[in-house]
Design a protein around this motif. Structure first.
Motif, PDB file in Angstrom:
ATOM      1  N   LEU A   1       0.790  -1.240  -0.037  1.00  0.00           N
ATOM      2  CA  LEU A   1       0.050   0.030   0.005  1.00  0.00           C
ATOM      3  C   LEU A   1       0.832   1.051   0.045  1.00  0.00           C
ATOM      4  N   ASN A   2       1.968   1.270   0.772  1.00  0.00           N
ATOM      5  CA  ASN A   2       2.591   2.659   0.878  1.00  0.00           C
ATOM      6  C   ASN A   2       3.495   2.723  -0.379  1.00  0.00           C
ATOM      7  N   GLN A   3       3.986   1.635  -1.036  1.00  0.00           N
ATOM      8  CA  GLN A   3       4.517   1.584  -2.515  1.00  0.00           C
ATOM      9  C   GLN A   3       3.807   2.290  -3.536  1.00  0.00           C
ATOM     10  N   HIS A   4       2.306   2.119  -3.302  1.00  0.00           N
ATOM     11  CA  HIS A   4       1.490   2.701  -4.181  1.00  0.00           C
ATOM     12  C   HIS A   4       0.843   4.082  -3.693  1.00  0.00           C
ATOM     13  N   GLY A   5       1.391   4.240  -2.622  1.00  0.00           N
ATOM     14  CA  GLY A   5       0.668   5.496  -2.038  1.00  0.00           C
ATOM     15  C   GLY A   5      -0.630   5.654  -1.635  1.00  0.00           C
TER      16      GLY A   5
ATOM     17  N   THR B   1     -16.025  10.720   3.406  1.00  0.00           N
ATOM     18  CA  THR B   1     -16.252  11.765   2.315  1.00  0.00           C
ATOM     19  C   THR B   1     -14.770  12.295   1.986  1.00  0.00           C
ATOM     20  N   GLY B   2     -13.738  12.256   2.987  1.00  0.00           N
ATOM     21  CA  GLY B   2     -12.417  12.569   2.577  1.00  0.00           C
ATOM     22  C   GLY B   2     -11.559  11.547   1.925  1.00  0.00           C
ATOM     23  N   VAL B   3     -11.680  10.317   2.137  1.00  0.00           N
ATOM     24  CA  VAL B   3     -11.419   9.158   1.361  1.00  0.00           C
ATOM     25  C   VAL B   3     -11.749   9.431  -0.163  1.00  0.00           C
ATOM     26  N   LEU B   4     -13.057   9.640  -0.162  1.00  0.00           N
ATOM     27  CA  LEU B   4     -13.277   9.731  -1.549  1.00  0.00           C
ATOM     28  C   LEU B   4     -13.058  11.047  -2.505  1.00  0.00           C
ATOM     29  N   THR B   5     -12.997  12.160  -1.502  1.00  0.00           N
ATOM     30  CA  THR B   5     -12.395  13.220  -2.175  1.00  0.00           C
ATOM     31  C   THR B   5     -10.976  13.099  -2.493  1.00  0.00           C
TER      32      THR B   5
ATOM     33  N   THR C   1      -3.847   4.697   1.276  1.00  0.00           N
ATOM     34  CA  THR C   1      -4.056   3.946   2.709  1.00  0.00           C
ATOM     35  C   THR C   1      -4.840   2.946   2.715  1.00  0.00           C
ATOM     36  N   GLU C   2      -5.012   2.348   3.886  1.00  0.00           N
ATOM     37  CA  GLU C   2      -5.762   1.079   4.114  1.00  0.00           C
ATOM     38  C   GLU C   2      -7.135   1.313   3.535  1.00  0.00           C
ATOM     39  N   GLN C   3      -7.566   2.352   3.902  1.00  0.00           N
ATOM     40  CA  GLN C   3      -8.935   2.716   3.591  1.00  0.00           C
ATOM     41  C   GLN C   3      -9.205   2.833   2.268  1.00  0.00           C
ATOM     42  N   GLN C   4      -8.397   3.644   1.537  1.00  0.00           N
ATOM     43  CA  GLN C   4      -8.449   3.714   0.183  1.00  0.00           C
ATOM     44  C   GLN C   4      -8.558   2.262  -0.562  1.00  0.00           C
TER      45      GLN C   4
END
Length: 140
Positions: free
Chosen positions: A27-31, A66-70, A33-36
């Motif tokens: 996940l970190n390599q692709h930038g 909302t923040g994740v989707l933004t 977050t777990e939620q994303q």
């Protein structure tokens, strides 16, 4: 005095952290977050969902969603559209770039699942997933 019962919730959190230690580097390599990643994965499986359904399935509180989707929309990973019948309803889907992101990450994620399976065992992993699925269905 009674001996305290082992904590189910703490054991689940600790097991989650152990499992996530395999996936966080990818996940970190692709930038992401777990939620994303949860949002991307669910949308890949479900195609398009209302934002509240997505929040529920991804176990993300609606204000956080909302923040994740933004951020995902800003990065071209998802697109949001309002319902033509009811402007309060918001639908979310992966863009072509979001689909590609999932495909690019799939091999690495599968490799991580195999590492877990090698250490834990295929039969035990399947049993665990079945038990967790059953546990999700219990009601207070």
């Amino acid at each position: 005095m009674l001996k305290p019962r082992r904590s189910l919730t703490l054991a689940l959190l600790q097991a989650r952290e152990a499992a996530m230690s395999f996936f966080r580097p990818s996940l970190n390599q692709h930038g992401l977050t777990e939620q994303q990643w949860r949002v991307i994965r669910i949308l890949r499986q479900q195609s398009e969902l209302e934002s509240h359904q997505l929040a529920h399935q991804a176990c993300i509180l609606k204000p956080s969603m909302t923040g994740v989707l933004t951020r995902l929309e800003r990065d071209g990973i998802v697109r949001r559209r309002k319902s033509s019948e009811d402007q309060r309803r918001m639908f979310v889907a992966l863009t072509e770039q979001g689909q590609q992101c999932f495909v690019e990450m799939s091999a690495g994620m599968e490799s991580n699942y195999l590492k877990i399976q090698e250490q834990f065992g295929e039969e035990k992993l399947e049993q665990l997933l079945a038990l967790l699925n059953e546990l999700k269905g219990i009601k207070p």
